[in-house]
Design a protein around this motif. Structure first.
Motif, short mmCIF file in Angstrom:
data_model
loop_
_atom_site.label_atom_id
_atom_site.label_comp_id
_atom_site.label_asym_id
_atom_site.label_seq_id
_atom_site.Cartn_x
_atom_site.Cartn_y
_atom_site.Cartn_z
N UNK A 110 -4.47 9.13 -2.85
CA UNK A 110 -4.43 9.73 -4.19
C UNK A 110 -5.67 9.49 -5.02
N UNK A 111 -6.41 8.45 -4.74
CA UNK A 111 -7.52 8.05 -5.61
C UNK A 111 -8.86 8.28 -4.92
N UNK A 112 -9.70 9.15 -5.49
CA UNK A 112 -11.01 9.39 -4.93
C UNK A 112 -11.88 8.14 -5.03
N UNK A 113 -11.64 7.32 -6.07
CA UNK A 113 -12.42 6.08 -6.21
C UNK A 113 -12.16 5.14 -5.04
N UNK A 171 0.82 -1.21 0.00
CA UNK A 171 0.00 0.00 0.00
C UNK A 171 0.86 1.26 0.00
N UNK A 172 2.00 1.19 0.68
CA UNK A 172 2.90 2.35 0.74
C UNK A 172 3.58 2.59 -0.60
N UNK A 173 3.98 1.53 -1.27
CA UNK A 173 4.76 1.65 -2.51
C UNK A 173 3.89 1.70 -3.76
N UNK A 174 2.67 1.13 -3.69
CA UNK A 174 1.80 1.09 -4.87
C UNK A 174 0.38 1.53 -4.48
N UNK A 175 0.21 2.77 -4.01
CA UNK A 175 -1.11 3.20 -3.53
C UNK A 175 -2.15 3.35 -4.64
N UNK A 185 -14.20 16.07 -2.49
CA UNK A 185 -15.57 16.54 -2.44
C UNK A 185 -16.57 15.42 -2.33
N UNK A 186 -16.25 14.27 -2.96
CA UNK A 186 -17.21 13.16 -3.01
C UNK A 186 -17.26 12.37 -1.71
N UNK A 187 -16.29 12.54 -0.84
CA UNK A 187 -16.33 11.81 0.44
C UNK A 187 -16.35 12.75 1.64
N UNK A 188 -16.29 14.06 1.38
CA UNK A 188 -16.23 15.01 2.48
C UNK A 188 -17.46 14.92 3.38
N UNK A 189 -18.63 14.87 2.80
CA UNK A 189 -19.85 14.89 3.60
C UNK A 189 -19.94 13.68 4.52
N UNK A 190 -19.42 12.55 4.08
CA UNK A 190 -19.43 11.36 4.95
C UNK A 190 -18.58 11.62 6.19
N UNK A 205 -11.17 6.15 -2.08
CA UNK A 205 -11.75 6.80 -0.90
C UNK A 205 -13.24 6.48 -0.80
N UNK A 206 -13.92 6.48 -1.94
CA UNK A 206 -15.35 6.15 -1.93
C UNK A 206 -15.57 4.70 -1.51
N UNK A 207 -14.73 3.80 -1.98
CA UNK A 207 -14.82 2.39 -1.57
C UNK A 207 -14.62 2.27 -0.05
N UNK A 208 -13.64 3.02 0.46
CA UNK A 208 -13.37 2.97 1.90
C UNK A 208 -14.55 3.46 2.72
N UNK A 209 -15.16 4.57 2.30
CA UNK A 209 -16.32 5.10 3.01
C UNK A 209 -17.47 4.11 2.96
#
Length: 567
Positions: free
Chosen positions: A74-77, A20-24, A118-123, A79-83
């Motif tokens: 780095x990836x909003x996609x 995860x650190x080397x290939x985020x 912006x897509x995960x801020x509200x969560x 971040x959305x999966x994580x939320x």
């Protein structure tokens, strides 16, 4: 993994952490449900104490939270999966201090990444009040917590083994542990501020952030040497200055304004942020007169600053802010020194500038020769020990010197600053060296002025500003020295040693511990937390006192000669 009770789980998780650190950006593990897995592992660590204390499971919540933060960096996609996988509640638990400061560090990092999109801020904002308060508390207290719980504990046996192993990967002794703990504590503070930035930039929770106590703490959060790319506290202060409520709160604190003024006359990388804050406050009619007297005495020295970190006409921007409503302002504020400062900048930027176009090249050359002669008279007086006479000559030369002769004026300001130093007037020395540094090309590059301002700041006990100038001075010396192995002046090394100790990240926490005035530190939950042990402290670098500067009535010809050689 959460269903397997095997001592090798931590090894697998460590491998995933490395990936995860080397290939985020690699989508393989996020697509396979790694966020669901990490959520389960964090909850297991928090809720199953017996499991957490078995084998090396104590490392698992840290690695799990770090993996979440790395994949959402780095990836909003992702971040959305994580939320969608429910990463926010367990990260909040860790940020609350359910385990220790090392887990808090990675939890606030991950939450900051999620709040950046912006897509995960509200969560994230669903927990806004708690998150903002927690981030404020963490930013204000994390250095003291890390020092009291780890760095200040000199007995290595009393430090938690898993903390030591996470910091150094099991390699390295006490010194490396302390260096890494310092780095991590600074990161935790900067990431907490970043999380607050995510709300402030959207004009959220401004009233909550702008409490007097937190703003006072904020202006002391440096960043800088440990986190080179982070503006730390001043970055958030500047952001607050774009908001009306923020400007009102900041203008109401004399201490914050004074800190911004000191930053604006320093060689810190974030100097331009201090200037921006002051200009924003000056341009607001509701805050202008609250800060104008303090700011004027500092900003007038920057009126001739041309460029700064890619920005052009910085001095013009400052002048415009200072001279706005010039005549009416004089009638509002009854302060003779303040009026003189405004008159000086008016004469410099308006009246003398007008006369520049009316003077022929012949006349300029005549004045150059006259100024050179007066400067030589000043130098001669200085070498004879007549410092006050030299100061008067340099002042006379500056009055006659055309504005276009920037190099000559820079030298005159710098020489006059040396006189102020020898006459024990650090404020005047700081003013003149700052003016010389504004005239240098590029700005803040005149080495002698940097060293003299470093000395002046040292006389006033401003260690951070003194250190930054001294570091810039050393950098300039290295560039000027064409030898293969350039040498750093010994007097500069003494100053650096002195100021590094005074500006150490944990200096305040160490001072509290030394005075036996340590506030209670948040304790771990029973079974997993520890209390502060030995009240020992790290001494840091030894303090080396500078030799006293020359006084006007002292018999100090030897020191005067040494100063002359440095001119």
């Amino acid at each position: 993994m959460p269903l397997i009770d095997d001592e090798e789980v931590v090894l697998v998780l460590s491998g995933l952490w490395n990936i995860a650190m080397t290939q985020p950006d690699d989508p393989e593990f996020p697509s396979l449900g790694i966020f669901d897995c990490m959520v389960s592992l964090i909850y297991k660590g928090i809720n199953d104490r017996a499991w957490l204390c078995r084998d090396q499971n104590m490392y698992i919540p840290y690695y799990a939270a770090h993996i979440i933060g790395s994949y959402t960096m780095k990836k909003v996609e992702f971040a959305e999966k994580g939320v969608a996988s429910g990463v926010i509640p367990p990260l909040l638990d860790l940020m609350r201090g359910e385990m220790s400061w090392v887990e808090q560090r990675v939890a606030v990092r991950a939450l900051g990444h999620l709040a950046s999109y912006g897509r995960t801020f509200e969560a994230v904002a669903n927990h806004e009040e708690e998150l903002v308060k927690s981030a404020m508390h963490l930013a204000s207290t994390c250095l003291e917590v890390v020092y009291n719980m780890f760095v200040g504990e000199k007995d290595e046996r009393k430090r938690l083994k898993y903390h030591k192993d996470l910091l150094t990967r099991g390699i390295g002794g006490l010194d490396m542990q302390n260096r890494k703990a310092e780095e991590w504590a600074s990161q935790m503070q900067c990431w907490s501020i970043h999380l607050l930035n995510c709300f402030a930039v959207k004009n959220r929770s401004i009233d909550l952030i702008c409490t007097p106590e937190f703003l006072k703490d904020l202006c002391e959060m440096w960043g800088g040497l440990v986190n080179h790319s982070s503006p730390a506290g001043v970055g958030l202060i500047r952001l607050l200055c774009y908001n009306k409520v923020g400007r009102t709160s900041i203008a109401g604190s004399k201490e914050i304004i004074e800190n911004l003024c000191k930053l604006s006359r320093s060689s810190d990388d974030w100097q331009y942020m201090g200037i921006d804050c002051l200009v924003l406050l000056l341009n607001d009619p509701n805050t202008r007169y609250k800060i104008i007297e303090i700011a004027t005495f500092h900003l007038t020295d920057l009126a001739e600053l041309r460029t700064l970190r890619g920005r052009s006409k910085v001095g013009e921007m400052i002048t415009k802010a200072l001279l706005c409503d010039f005549k009416r302002r004089k009638s509002i504020i009854n302060n003779s020194e303040f009026e003189r400062a405004l008159e000086e900048i008016w004469a410099l930027k308006v009246e003398r500038r007008k006369r520049v176009h009316m003077v022929s090249m012949e006349k300029i050359e005549e004045k150059r020769l006259l100024v050179s002669l007066i400067k030589q008279e000043g130098n001669h007086s200085f070498w004879l020990g007549k410092v006050e006479a030299a100061l008067a000559k340099y002042t006379e030369a500056l009055t006659l010197c055309p504005l276009g002769l920037t190099k000559e004026r820079a030298v005159l300001f710098s020489n006059r600053a040396q006189c102020h130093l020898l006459l024990s007037d650090p404020d005047a020395a700081i003013s003149d060296t700052t003016r010389a540094l504004c005239l240098s090309d590029p700005p803040n590059s005149h080495t002698k002025s940097l060293w003299r301002r470093s000395q002046a700041y040292d006389m006033k006990g401003l260690a951070k500003e003194s250190l930054m100038d001294c570091l810039m001075f050393v950098s300039g010396c290295m560039k000027l020295d064409t030898a293969e192995h350039a040498k750093i002046p010994h007097y500069a090394m003494r100053m650096i040693s002195k100021q590094v100790d005074a500006t150490w990240l944990f200096a305040a926490a160490r001072s509290k511990m030394m005075n036996n005035d340590v506030d209670k530190v948040p304790q771990w939950r029973e079974g997993t937390r520890i209390t502060s042990g030995n009240k020992g402290f790290m001494t840091g670098l030894s303090t080396i006192l500078e030799e006293p500067l020359i006084t006007k009535d002292g018999n100090t010809r030897r020191k005067l000669e040494r100063a002359r050689q440095r001119k």
